[in-house]
Design a protein around this motif. Structure first.
Motif, PDB file in Angstrom:
ATOM      1  N   ALA A 166       0.847  -1.196   0.000  1.00  0.00           N
ATOM      2  CA  ALA A 166       0.000   0.000   0.000  1.00  0.00           C
ATOM      3  C   ALA A 166       0.879   1.241   0.000  1.00  0.00           C
ATOM      4  CB  ALA A 166      -0.923   0.000   1.218  1.00  0.00           C
ATOM      5  N   VAL A 167       0.527   2.205  -0.815  1.00  0.00           N
ATOM      6  CA  VAL A 167       1.310   3.433  -0.964  1.00  0.00           C
ATOM      7  C   VAL A 167       0.834   4.479   0.035  1.00  0.00           C
ATOM      8  CG1 VAL A 167       1.829   5.345  -2.534  1.00  0.00           C
ATOM      9  CG2 VAL A 167       1.852   2.987  -3.378  1.00  0.00           C
ATOM     10  N   VAL A 168       1.774   5.047   0.804  1.00  0.00           N
ATOM     11  CA  VAL A 168       1.402   6.006   1.848  1.00  0.00           C
ATOM     12  C   VAL A 168       1.308   7.447   1.339  1.00  0.00           C
ATOM     13  CG1 VAL A 168       2.406   4.591   3.679  1.00  0.00           C
ATOM     14  CG2 VAL A 168       3.814   6.334   2.562  1.00  0.00           C
ATOM     15  N   ASP A 169       1.914   7.717   0.179  1.00  0.00           N
ATOM     16  CA  ASP A 169       1.937   9.097  -0.327  1.00  0.00           C
ATOM     17  C   ASP A 169       1.188   9.215  -1.653  1.00  0.00           C
ATOM     18  OD1 ASP A 169       3.801   7.525  -1.592  1.00  0.00           O
ATOM     19  OD2 ASP A 169       5.363   9.059  -1.686  1.00  0.00           O
ATOM     20  N   VAL A 205       1.584  -4.036   3.901  1.00  0.00           N
ATOM     21  CA  VAL A 205       2.837  -3.375   4.222  1.00  0.00           C
ATOM     22  C   VAL A 205       2.820  -2.051   3.475  1.00  0.00           C
ATOM     23  CG1 VAL A 205       4.063  -4.530   2.322  1.00  0.00           C
ATOM     24  CG2 VAL A 205       5.351  -3.555   4.225  1.00  0.00           C
ATOM     25  N   GLN A 206       3.172  -0.990   4.166  1.00  0.00           N
ATOM     26  CA  GLN A 206       3.042   0.352   3.596  1.00  0.00           C
ATOM     27  C   GLN A 206       4.407   0.878   3.199  1.00  0.00           C
ATOM     28  OE1 GLN A 206       0.587   2.729   6.307  1.00  0.00           O
ATOM     29  NE2 GLN A 206      -0.171   0.825   7.204  1.00  0.00           N
ATOM     30  N   ALA A 220      -5.660   4.923   2.515  1.00  0.00           N
ATOM     31  CA  ALA A 220      -6.796   4.852   1.592  1.00  0.00           C
ATOM     32  C   ALA A 220      -6.285   4.688   0.157  1.00  0.00           C
ATOM     33  CB  ALA A 220      -7.644   6.108   1.711  1.00  0.00           C
ATOM     34  N   ILE A 221      -6.924   3.790  -0.574  1.00  0.00           N
ATOM     35  CA  ILE A 221      -6.609   3.614  -1.991  1.00  0.00           C
ATOM     36  C   ILE A 221      -7.404   4.637  -2.782  1.00  0.00           C
ATOM     37  CG2 ILE A 221      -6.630   2.002  -3.926  1.00  0.00           C
ATOM     38  CD1 ILE A 221      -6.607  -0.283  -1.906  1.00  0.00           C
ATOM     39  N   PRO A 222      -6.796   5.350  -3.734  1.00  0.00           N
ATOM     40  CA  PRO A 222      -7.529   6.352  -4.510  1.00  0.00           C
ATOM     41  C   PRO A 222      -8.795   5.782  -5.129  1.00  0.00           C
ATOM     42  CG  PRO A 222      -5.185   6.509  -4.967  1.00  0.00           C
ATOM     43  CD  PRO A 222      -5.375   5.281  -4.123  1.00  0.00           C
ATOM     44  N   SER A 223      -9.833   6.584  -5.123  1.00  0.00           N
ATOM     45  CA  SER A 223     -11.113   6.153  -5.684  1.00  0.00           C
ATOM     46  C   SER A 223     -10.995   5.949  -7.195  1.00  0.00           C
ATOM     47  CB  SER A 223     -12.184   7.206  -5.388  1.00  0.00           C
ATOM     48  OG  SER A 223     -13.380   6.924  -6.091  1.00  0.00           O
ATOM     49  N   LYS A 232      10.499  12.999   5.814  1.00  0.00           N
ATOM     50  CA  LYS A 232       9.470  12.942   6.835  1.00  0.00           C
ATOM     51  C   LYS A 232       8.754  11.609   6.791  1.00  0.00           C
ATOM     52  CE  LYS A 232       8.601  17.931   6.933  1.00  0.00           C
ATOM     53  NZ  LYS A 232       7.595  18.997   6.798  1.00  0.00           N
ATOM     54  N   ASP A 233       8.414  11.126   7.954  1.00  0.00           N
ATOM     55  CA  ASP A 233       7.695   9.856   8.054  1.00  0.00           C
ATOM     56  C   ASP A 233       6.213  10.129   7.870  1.00  0.00           C
ATOM     57  OD1 ASP A 233       6.705   7.420   8.608  1.00  0.00           O
ATOM     58  OD2 ASP A 233       7.273   7.377  10.713  1.00  0.00           O
ATOM     59  N   PRO A 234       5.587   9.689   6.776  1.00  0.00           N
ATOM     60  CA  PRO A 234       4.191   9.964   6.536  1.00  0.00           C
ATOM     61  C   PRO A 234       3.249   9.165   7.426  1.00  0.00           C
ATOM     62  CG  PRO A 234       5.064   8.627   4.779  1.00  0.00           C
ATOM     63  CD  PRO A 234       6.207   8.944   5.672  1.00  0.00           C
ATOM     64  N   LEU A 235       3.773   8.183   8.162  1.00  0.00           N
ATOM     65  CA  LEU A 235       2.905   7.365   9.011  1.00  0.00           C
ATOM     66  C   LEU A 235       3.142   7.730  10.468  1.00  0.00           C
ATOM     67  CD1 LEU A 235       0.936   4.925   9.199  1.00  0.00           C
ATOM     68  CD2 LEU A 235       2.944   3.513   9.564  1.00  0.00           C
ATOM     69  N   GLN A 236       2.100   8.069  11.157  1.00  0.00           N
ATOM     70  CA  GLN A 236       2.201   8.336  12.572  1.00  0.00           C
ATOM     71  C   GLN A 236       1.991   7.029  13.328  1.00  0.00           C
ATOM     72  OE1 GLN A 236       3.068  11.336  13.728  1.00  0.00           O
ATOM     73  NE2 GLN A 236       3.180  11.995  11.599  1.00  0.00           N
TER      74      GLN A 236
END
Length: 444
Positions: free
Chosen positions: A205-208, A289-290, A392-395, A439-443
Protein backbone atom coordinates in the motif's frame (compact mmCIF):
# COMPACT_ATOMS: atom_id res chain seq x y z
CA UNK A 1 27.79 -23.84 -9.97
CA UNK A 2 27.43 -21.85 -13.20
CA UNK A 3 29.65 -18.77 -13.43
CA UNK A 4 28.15 -15.30 -13.69
CA UNK A 5 29.59 -14.87 -17.17
CA UNK A 6 28.03 -18.13 -18.38
CA UNK A 7 24.71 -17.21 -16.77
CA UNK A 8 24.73 -13.79 -18.44
CA UNK A 9 25.56 -15.32 -21.85
CA UNK A 10 22.74 -17.80 -21.35
CA UNK A 11 20.31 -14.98 -20.60
CA UNK A 12 21.53 -12.93 -23.54
CA UNK A 13 20.90 -15.79 -25.99
CA UNK A 14 17.42 -16.35 -24.60
CA UNK A 15 16.68 -12.62 -24.66
CA UNK A 16 17.67 -12.49 -28.31
CA UNK A 17 15.51 -15.53 -29.07
CA UNK A 18 12.54 -14.00 -27.24
CA UNK A 19 13.04 -10.71 -29.10
CA UNK A 20 13.21 -12.50 -32.46
CA UNK A 21 10.07 -14.55 -31.76
CA UNK A 22 8.10 -11.47 -30.69
CA UNK A 23 9.38 -9.54 -33.69
CA UNK A 24 8.14 -12.25 -36.05
CA UNK A 25 4.79 -12.46 -34.25
CA UNK A 26 4.34 -8.69 -34.44
CA UNK A 27 5.36 -8.36 -38.09
CA UNK A 28 3.82 -11.48 -39.67
CA UNK A 29 0.14 -10.34 -39.65
CA UNK A 30 1.13 -7.46 -41.93
CA UNK A 31 1.97 -10.03 -44.60
CA UNK A 32 -1.62 -11.28 -44.62
CA UNK A 33 -4.43 -9.69 -46.57
CA UNK A 34 -6.49 -7.11 -44.72
CA UNK A 35 -9.40 -9.52 -44.16
CA UNK A 36 -7.21 -11.91 -42.16
CA UNK A 37 -4.59 -9.61 -40.59
CA UNK A 38 -6.55 -9.25 -37.33
CA UNK A 39 -7.14 -12.97 -36.81
CA UNK A 40 -4.02 -13.58 -34.67
CA UNK A 41 -4.84 -10.66 -32.37
CA UNK A 42 -8.51 -11.57 -32.06
CA UNK A 43 -7.67 -15.20 -31.29
CA UNK A 44 -5.19 -14.15 -28.61
CA UNK A 45 -7.64 -11.59 -27.25
CA UNK A 46 -10.21 -14.31 -26.71
CA UNK A 47 -7.70 -16.75 -25.24
CA UNK A 48 -5.59 -14.47 -23.05
CA UNK A 49 -8.38 -12.00 -22.39
CA UNK A 50 -10.60 -14.80 -21.11
CA UNK A 51 -7.83 -15.99 -18.82
CA UNK A 52 -7.17 -12.47 -17.50
CA UNK A 53 -10.84 -11.66 -16.91
CA UNK A 54 -11.45 -14.92 -15.05
CA UNK A 55 -8.36 -14.28 -12.97
CA UNK A 56 -9.53 -10.81 -11.95
CA UNK A 57 -13.12 -11.79 -11.20
CA UNK A 58 -12.43 -14.90 -9.14
CA UNK A 59 -9.76 -13.44 -6.87
CA UNK A 60 -10.69 -13.63 -3.17
CA UNK A 61 -9.60 -10.48 -1.35
CA UNK A 62 -9.38 -11.03 2.41
CA UNK A 63 -10.38 -7.49 3.36
CA UNK A 64 -10.64 -6.37 6.95
CA UNK A 65 -11.63 -2.92 8.20
CA UNK A 66 -9.99 -1.50 11.31
CA UNK A 67 -13.12 -2.22 13.36
CA UNK A 68 -13.38 -5.88 12.39
CA UNK A 69 -11.84 -8.92 14.00
CA UNK A 70 -8.71 -10.51 12.51
CA UNK A 71 -9.09 -12.69 9.42
CA UNK A 72 -7.55 -15.53 11.40
CA UNK A 73 -7.85 -15.12 15.15
CA UNK A 74 -4.49 -14.93 16.91
CA UNK A 75 -6.09 -16.89 19.76
CA UNK A 76 -5.72 -19.95 17.50
CA UNK A 77 -2.08 -19.89 18.57
CA UNK A 78 -1.29 -20.81 22.15
CA UNK A 79 1.64 -18.95 23.78
CA UNK A 80 3.87 -22.00 23.42
CA UNK A 81 2.94 -22.37 19.73
CA UNK A 82 4.08 -18.91 18.65
CA UNK A 83 7.03 -19.57 16.33
CA UNK A 84 10.26 -17.59 16.68
CA UNK A 85 10.44 -14.89 14.01
CA UNK A 86 13.21 -12.72 12.57
CA UNK A 87 12.51 -9.40 10.87
CA UNK A 88 15.19 -8.50 8.31
CA UNK A 89 15.89 -5.21 6.54
CA UNK A 90 18.70 -4.50 4.07
CA UNK A 91 19.57 -0.80 4.26
CA UNK A 92 21.95 1.26 2.16
CA UNK A 93 22.17 5.03 2.71
CA UNK A 94 18.85 5.15 4.55
CA UNK A 95 19.56 7.82 7.18
CA UNK A 96 16.26 9.58 6.47
CA UNK A 97 14.09 6.59 7.39
CA UNK A 98 16.11 4.10 9.41
CA UNK A 99 15.33 5.58 12.84
CA UNK A 100 11.58 5.60 12.19
CA UNK A 101 11.83 2.08 10.79
CA UNK A 102 13.48 0.66 13.89
CA UNK A 103 11.06 2.43 16.23
CA UNK A 104 8.15 0.92 14.29
CA UNK A 105 9.65 -2.57 14.41
CA UNK A 106 10.25 -2.36 18.16
CA UNK A 107 6.55 -1.56 18.66
CA UNK A 108 5.32 -4.66 16.81
CA UNK A 109 3.15 -6.80 19.08
CA UNK A 110 4.73 -10.25 19.35
CA UNK A 111 6.22 -12.22 22.26
CA UNK A 112 9.50 -10.49 23.06
CA UNK A 113 11.40 -13.73 23.48
CA UNK A 114 10.25 -14.93 20.04
CA UNK A 115 11.08 -11.82 17.96
CA UNK A 116 14.49 -10.67 16.71
CA UNK A 117 15.14 -7.66 14.50
CA UNK A 118 18.03 -7.55 12.04
CA UNK A 119 19.15 -4.59 9.95
CA UNK A 120 22.00 -5.06 7.49
CA UNK A 121 23.95 -1.89 6.78
CA UNK A 122 25.04 -2.63 3.22
CA UNK A 123 28.04 -0.32 2.96
CA UNK A 124 26.18 2.93 3.63
CA UNK A 125 28.16 6.13 3.11
CA UNK A 126 25.80 8.40 5.04
CA UNK A 127 24.90 8.39 8.75
CA UNK A 128 23.05 5.05 8.57
CA UNK A 129 25.82 2.99 10.32
CA UNK A 130 26.11 5.43 13.23
CA UNK A 131 22.34 5.69 13.64
CA UNK A 132 21.96 1.90 13.67
CA UNK A 133 24.71 1.45 16.26
CA UNK A 134 23.07 4.06 18.47
CA UNK A 135 19.69 2.39 18.11
CA UNK A 136 21.18 -1.03 18.92
CA UNK A 137 22.53 0.37 22.18
CA UNK A 138 18.99 1.38 23.19
CA UNK A 139 17.13 -1.66 21.86
CA UNK A 140 18.61 -5.07 22.80
CA UNK A 141 16.40 -6.88 20.25
CA UNK A 142 18.02 -4.97 17.38
CA UNK A 143 20.91 -6.76 15.70
CA UNK A 144 23.04 -4.76 13.28
CA UNK A 145 25.30 -6.27 10.61
CA UNK A 146 27.77 -4.05 8.76
CA UNK A 147 28.92 -4.99 5.25
CA UNK A 148 31.53 -3.26 3.14
CA UNK A 149 30.38 -1.29 0.11
CA UNK A 150 32.03 -3.76 -2.27
CA UNK A 151 30.83 -6.95 -0.54
CA UNK A 152 28.81 -7.81 -3.66
CA UNK A 153 25.49 -9.52 -4.26
CA UNK A 154 23.34 -6.40 -3.96
CA UNK A 155 20.30 -6.72 -1.74
CA UNK A 156 20.46 -10.52 -1.98
CA UNK A 157 24.00 -10.48 -0.60
CA UNK A 158 22.89 -8.31 2.31
CA UNK A 159 19.98 -10.63 3.09
CA UNK A 160 22.19 -13.71 2.89
CA UNK A 161 24.58 -12.11 5.37
CA UNK A 162 21.73 -12.04 7.88
CA UNK A 163 20.30 -15.42 6.87
CA UNK A 164 23.47 -17.15 8.00
CA UNK A 165 22.87 -15.91 11.56
CA UNK A 166 19.11 -16.41 11.93
CA UNK A 167 17.58 -18.81 14.43
CA UNK A 168 13.84 -18.18 13.93
CA UNK A 169 11.43 -20.49 12.12
CA UNK A 170 10.15 -17.63 9.96
CA UNK A 171 11.57 -14.40 8.58
CA UNK A 172 9.80 -11.22 7.49
CA UNK A 173 11.74 -9.31 4.82
CA UNK A 174 11.09 -5.56 4.67
CA UNK A 175 12.39 -2.54 2.79
CA UNK A 176 13.84 0.36 4.74
CA UNK A 177 10.77 2.53 4.11
CA UNK A 178 8.32 -0.17 5.26
CA UNK A 179 5.57 1.02 7.57
CA UNK A 180 3.61 -1.53 9.59
CA UNK A 181 0.66 -1.43 11.93
CA UNK A 182 1.37 -2.75 15.41
CA UNK A 183 -0.84 -5.87 15.19
CA UNK A 184 0.46 -7.02 11.80
CA UNK A 185 2.36 -10.06 13.09
CA UNK A 186 -0.60 -11.14 15.23
CA UNK A 187 -2.70 -11.47 12.07
CA UNK A 188 -0.16 -12.62 9.48
CA UNK A 189 1.46 -15.44 11.42
CA UNK A 190 -1.78 -17.35 12.20
CA UNK A 191 -2.82 -16.97 8.56
CA UNK A 192 0.48 -18.44 7.37
CA UNK A 193 0.37 -21.34 9.82
CA UNK A 194 -3.33 -22.21 9.53
CA UNK A 195 -3.29 -22.01 5.72
CA UNK A 196 -0.17 -24.11 5.32
CA UNK A 197 1.76 -21.57 3.25
CA UNK A 198 5.54 -21.67 2.97
CA UNK A 199 5.56 -17.92 2.29
CA UNK A 200 3.05 -15.09 2.41
CA UNK A 201 3.18 -11.81 0.52
CA UNK A 202 1.40 -8.82 2.05
CA UNK A 203 -0.43 -6.37 -0.17
CA UNK A 204 1.72 -3.30 -0.81
CA UNK A 205 0.00 0.00 0.00
CA UNK A 206 1.31 3.43 -0.96
CA UNK A 207 1.40 6.01 1.85
CA UNK A 208 1.94 9.10 -0.33
CA UNK A 209 -0.73 8.54 -2.98
CA UNK A 210 -1.88 12.15 -2.68
CA UNK A 211 1.51 13.61 -3.66
CA UNK A 212 0.90 13.69 -7.42
CA UNK A 213 -0.69 11.78 -10.29
CA UNK A 214 2.27 9.39 -10.49
CA UNK A 215 2.11 8.25 -6.86
CA UNK A 216 -1.68 8.02 -7.12
CA UNK A 217 -1.37 5.75 -10.15
CA UNK A 218 1.17 3.56 -8.34
CA UNK A 219 -1.17 3.23 -5.36
CA UNK A 220 -3.89 1.98 -7.71
CA UNK A 221 -1.37 -0.26 -9.49
CA UNK A 222 -0.46 -1.97 -6.20
CA UNK A 223 -4.16 -2.74 -5.63
CA UNK A 224 -4.46 -4.07 -9.19
CA UNK A 225 -1.41 -6.28 -8.65
CA UNK A 226 -2.85 -7.76 -5.45
CA UNK A 227 -6.17 -8.47 -7.20
CA UNK A 228 -4.37 -10.31 -10.00
CA UNK A 229 -2.18 -12.22 -7.54
CA UNK A 230 -5.22 -13.34 -5.55
CA UNK A 231 -7.01 -14.40 -8.73
CA UNK A 232 -4.06 -16.40 -9.99
CA UNK A 233 -3.81 -18.20 -6.67
CA UNK A 234 -7.56 -18.89 -6.47
CA UNK A 235 -7.46 -20.45 -9.93
CA UNK A 236 -4.68 -22.85 -9.01
CA UNK A 237 -1.98 -20.61 -10.45
CA UNK A 238 1.06 -18.94 -8.96
CA UNK A 239 1.35 -16.05 -6.51
CA UNK A 240 4.67 -14.23 -6.26
CA UNK A 241 6.74 -12.38 -3.68
CA UNK A 242 7.12 -8.63 -3.99
CA UNK A 243 10.25 -7.91 -1.95
CA UNK A 244 8.76 -5.72 0.75
CA UNK A 245 6.46 -7.50 3.21
CA UNK A 246 7.32 -11.11 2.41
CA UNK A 247 7.03 -13.68 5.21
CA UNK A 248 9.05 -16.84 4.49
CA UNK A 249 9.62 -20.10 6.33
CA UNK A 250 13.36 -20.23 6.96
CA UNK A 251 13.80 -23.97 6.38
CA UNK A 252 12.11 -23.70 2.98
CA UNK A 253 14.20 -20.67 2.04
CA UNK A 254 17.43 -22.45 2.95
CA UNK A 255 16.34 -25.59 1.06
CA UNK A 256 15.78 -23.34 -1.99
CA UNK A 257 19.31 -21.94 -1.80
CA UNK A 258 18.74 -18.65 0.00
CA UNK A 259 18.65 -15.38 -1.93
CA UNK A 260 20.09 -15.39 -5.46
CA UNK A 261 22.97 -12.91 -5.70
CA UNK A 262 23.02 -13.11 -9.51
CA UNK A 263 19.71 -11.36 -10.09
CA UNK A 264 18.44 -7.80 -9.86
CA UNK A 265 15.12 -8.84 -8.29
CA UNK A 266 15.67 -11.30 -5.45
CA UNK A 267 11.92 -11.54 -4.72
CA UNK A 268 10.84 -12.59 -8.22
CA UNK A 269 13.70 -15.06 -8.51
CA UNK A 270 12.92 -16.56 -5.11
CA UNK A 271 9.25 -16.94 -6.06
CA UNK A 272 10.20 -19.34 -8.85
CA UNK A 273 12.76 -21.24 -6.78
CA UNK A 274 10.16 -21.79 -4.08
CA UNK A 275 7.71 -22.92 -6.74
CA UNK A 276 10.14 -25.41 -8.25
CA UNK A 277 10.71 -26.82 -4.74
CA UNK A 278 6.98 -27.35 -4.23
CA UNK A 279 6.57 -24.45 -1.78
CA UNK A 280 3.38 -22.40 -2.05
CA UNK A 281 3.13 -18.62 -1.67
CA UNK A 282 -0.05 -17.05 -0.28
CA UNK A 283 -1.29 -13.48 -0.73
CA UNK A 284 -2.89 -11.47 2.07
CA UNK A 285 -4.85 -8.28 1.39
CA UNK A 286 -5.10 -7.00 4.96
CA UNK A 287 -3.02 -5.98 6.79
CA UNK A 288 -0.78 -4.40 4.13
CA UNK A 289 2.84 -3.37 4.22
CA UNK A 290 3.04 0.35 3.60
CA UNK A 291 5.71 2.09 1.55
CA UNK A 292 6.50 5.22 -0.41
CA UNK A 293 6.04 5.43 -4.17
CA UNK A 294 8.53 7.06 -6.51
CA UNK A 295 7.42 10.60 -7.23
CA UNK A 296 9.29 11.37 -10.47
CA UNK A 297 9.27 9.79 -13.91
CA UNK A 298 13.05 9.43 -13.97
CA UNK A 299 12.97 7.38 -10.75
CA UNK A 300 10.08 5.29 -12.08
CA UNK A 301 12.02 4.59 -15.27
CA UNK A 302 15.00 3.23 -13.31
CA UNK A 303 12.82 1.18 -10.98
CA UNK A 304 10.74 -0.39 -13.73
CA UNK A 305 13.77 -1.27 -15.82
CA UNK A 306 15.07 -3.28 -12.88
CA UNK A 307 11.69 -4.94 -12.33
CA UNK A 308 11.36 -5.82 -16.03
CA UNK A 309 14.89 -7.23 -16.24
CA UNK A 310 14.43 -9.33 -13.12
CA UNK A 311 11.07 -10.55 -14.34
CA UNK A 312 12.49 -11.72 -17.64
CA UNK A 313 15.58 -13.22 -16.01
CA UNK A 314 13.54 -15.57 -13.84
CA UNK A 315 11.57 -16.93 -16.82
CA UNK A 316 14.75 -17.44 -18.83
CA UNK A 317 16.54 -19.09 -15.90
CA UNK A 318 13.78 -21.48 -14.82
CA UNK A 319 11.81 -22.03 -18.02
CA UNK A 320 12.66 -25.77 -18.41
CA UNK A 321 11.19 -26.50 -14.98
CA UNK A 322 8.26 -24.12 -15.43
CA UNK A 323 7.12 -26.05 -18.50
CA UNK A 324 7.74 -29.51 -17.06
CA UNK A 325 5.37 -31.95 -15.38
CA UNK A 326 6.92 -30.90 -12.08
CA UNK A 327 4.25 -28.18 -11.98
CA UNK A 328 0.51 -28.76 -12.21
CA UNK A 329 -1.31 -28.05 -15.51
CA UNK A 330 -3.03 -25.04 -13.89
CA UNK A 331 0.31 -23.61 -12.79
CA UNK A 332 1.86 -24.09 -16.22
CA UNK A 333 -1.14 -22.50 -17.94
CA UNK A 334 -1.14 -19.59 -15.51
CA UNK A 335 2.57 -18.92 -16.01
CA UNK A 336 2.32 -19.13 -19.80
CA UNK A 337 -0.60 -16.69 -19.98
CA UNK A 338 0.98 -14.32 -17.49
CA UNK A 339 4.26 -14.33 -19.41
CA UNK A 340 2.54 -13.61 -22.72
CA UNK A 341 0.49 -10.74 -21.30
CA UNK A 342 3.14 -9.17 -19.07
CA UNK A 343 6.19 -9.56 -21.31
CA UNK A 344 5.17 -10.87 -24.71
CA UNK A 345 2.40 -8.38 -25.48
CA UNK A 346 4.51 -5.20 -25.03
CA UNK A 347 7.32 -6.52 -27.25
CA UNK A 348 4.93 -7.85 -29.90
CA UNK A 349 3.05 -4.54 -29.87
CA UNK A 350 6.30 -2.64 -30.36
CA UNK A 351 7.19 -4.88 -33.33
CA UNK A 352 3.66 -4.48 -34.71
CA UNK A 353 3.82 -0.68 -34.49
CA UNK A 354 7.30 -0.54 -36.01
CA UNK A 355 6.23 -2.75 -38.91
CA UNK A 356 3.12 -0.62 -39.36
CA UNK A 357 5.22 2.53 -39.72
CA UNK A 358 7.69 0.90 -42.11
CA UNK A 359 5.10 -0.84 -44.30
CA UNK A 360 2.47 1.91 -44.01
CA UNK A 361 -0.16 -0.61 -42.99
CA UNK A 362 -2.55 -0.38 -40.02
CA UNK A 363 -1.48 -1.94 -36.68
CA UNK A 364 -2.93 -5.39 -36.14
CA UNK A 365 -2.64 -6.11 -32.39
CA UNK A 366 -4.94 -3.35 -31.17
CA UNK A 367 -7.79 -5.81 -30.28
CA UNK A 368 -5.53 -7.64 -27.81
CA UNK A 369 -4.26 -4.35 -26.36
CA UNK A 370 -7.80 -3.06 -25.88
CA UNK A 371 -8.80 -6.25 -24.08
CA UNK A 372 -5.71 -6.12 -21.85
CA UNK A 373 -6.34 -2.51 -20.80
CA UNK A 374 -10.06 -3.19 -20.32
CA UNK A 375 -9.36 -6.09 -17.97
CA UNK A 376 -6.93 -3.83 -16.11
CA UNK A 377 -9.80 -1.37 -15.62
CA UNK A 378 -11.91 -4.16 -14.10
CA UNK A 379 -9.03 -5.03 -11.74
CA UNK A 380 -8.73 -1.37 -10.73
CA UNK A 381 -12.45 -1.20 -9.97
CA UNK A 382 -12.31 -4.36 -7.88
CA UNK A 383 -9.20 -3.45 -5.94
CA UNK A 384 -9.80 0.24 -5.31
CA UNK A 385 -13.30 -0.15 -3.87
CA UNK A 386 -14.31 -1.37 -0.45
CA UNK A 387 -12.89 -1.15 3.06
CA UNK A 388 -9.17 -1.65 3.53
CA UNK A 389 -6.63 -1.37 6.26
CA UNK A 390 -3.72 0.98 5.79
CA UNK A 391 -3.67 4.11 3.61
CA UNK A 392 -6.80 4.85 1.59
CA UNK A 393 -6.61 3.61 -1.99
CA UNK A 394 -7.53 6.35 -4.51
CA UNK A 395 -11.11 6.15 -5.68
CA UNK A 396 -11.50 4.63 -9.17
CA UNK A 397 -13.51 7.56 -10.48
CA UNK A 398 -13.52 8.33 -14.18
CA UNK A 399 -10.48 10.63 -14.18
CA UNK A 400 -8.38 8.55 -11.78
CA UNK A 401 -9.25 5.40 -13.71
CA UNK A 402 -8.40 6.98 -17.06
CA UNK A 403 -5.02 8.25 -15.83
CA UNK A 404 -4.21 4.92 -14.14
CA UNK A 405 -4.98 2.96 -17.32
CA UNK A 406 -2.85 5.32 -19.42
CA UNK A 407 -0.09 5.04 -16.82
CA UNK A 408 0.13 1.26 -17.44
CA UNK A 409 1.26 2.10 -20.96
CA UNK A 410 4.77 2.73 -19.61
CA UNK A 411 5.27 -1.06 -19.59
CA UNK A 412 4.91 -1.01 -23.39
CA UNK A 413 8.06 1.13 -23.49
CA UNK A 414 10.03 -0.33 -20.59
CA UNK A 415 9.79 -4.02 -21.48
CA UNK A 416 10.77 -3.71 -25.19
CA UNK A 417 13.70 -1.50 -24.23
CA UNK A 418 14.88 -3.86 -21.48
CA UNK A 419 14.57 -6.84 -23.83
CA UNK A 420 16.71 -5.08 -26.41
CA UNK A 421 19.26 -4.15 -23.76
CA UNK A 422 19.42 -7.68 -22.35
CA UNK A 423 19.91 -9.12 -25.85
CA UNK A 424 22.67 -6.81 -27.07
CA UNK A 425 24.28 -4.85 -24.22
CA UNK A 426 26.62 -6.06 -21.43
CA UNK A 427 24.98 -7.10 -18.17
CA UNK A 428 24.86 -4.58 -15.34
CA UNK A 429 23.86 -5.94 -11.92
CA UNK A 430 22.58 -2.89 -10.06
CA UNK A 431 20.57 -2.63 -6.87
CA UNK A 432 18.91 0.77 -7.33
CA UNK A 433 17.15 1.75 -4.14
CA UNK A 434 14.15 4.06 -3.98
CA UNK A 435 14.83 7.57 -2.68
CA UNK A 436 12.80 8.31 0.43
CA UNK A 437 11.44 11.52 1.84
CA UNK A 438 12.79 13.02 5.01
CA UNK A 439 9.47 12.94 6.84
CA UNK A 440 7.69 9.86 8.05
CA UNK A 441 4.19 9.96 6.54
CA UNK A 442 2.91 7.37 9.01
CA UNK A 443 2.20 8.34 12.57
CA UNK A 444 2.95 5.25 14.67
Amino acid sequence: MTSNAATNDHRRVKSAGFLFACGCAGASPHWLDSARSLWPAISLALLLGGYALRTVLRGKLLRRSAAQSPIVSPTSLQPGDVPPLDVIVAARDEETVVTCLVERLIKLRYPADRLSIWVVDDGSLDRTPALLDSLADRHPRLNVIHRSRDAGGGKSGALNAALAQLKGDWLLVLDADAQLQGDLLEMVMPYALDSGWSAVQLRKAVVDADRNWLTRSQAMEMALDAVIQAGRLTGGGVAELRGNGQLIKRSVLEASGGFNEDTVTDDLDLSFRLLTNGALVGILWDPPVQEEAVAELSALWKQRQRWAEGGLQRFFDYWPTLTSAQLSPNQRWDLACFFLLQYGLPVVSFADLSTSVISRTPPTYWPLCIVAFSVSAVAYLKGCRGANQGPAIPSPGFWNLLVAIAYLGHWFVVIPWVTLRMAFLPKRLVWAKTSHGEKDPLQV
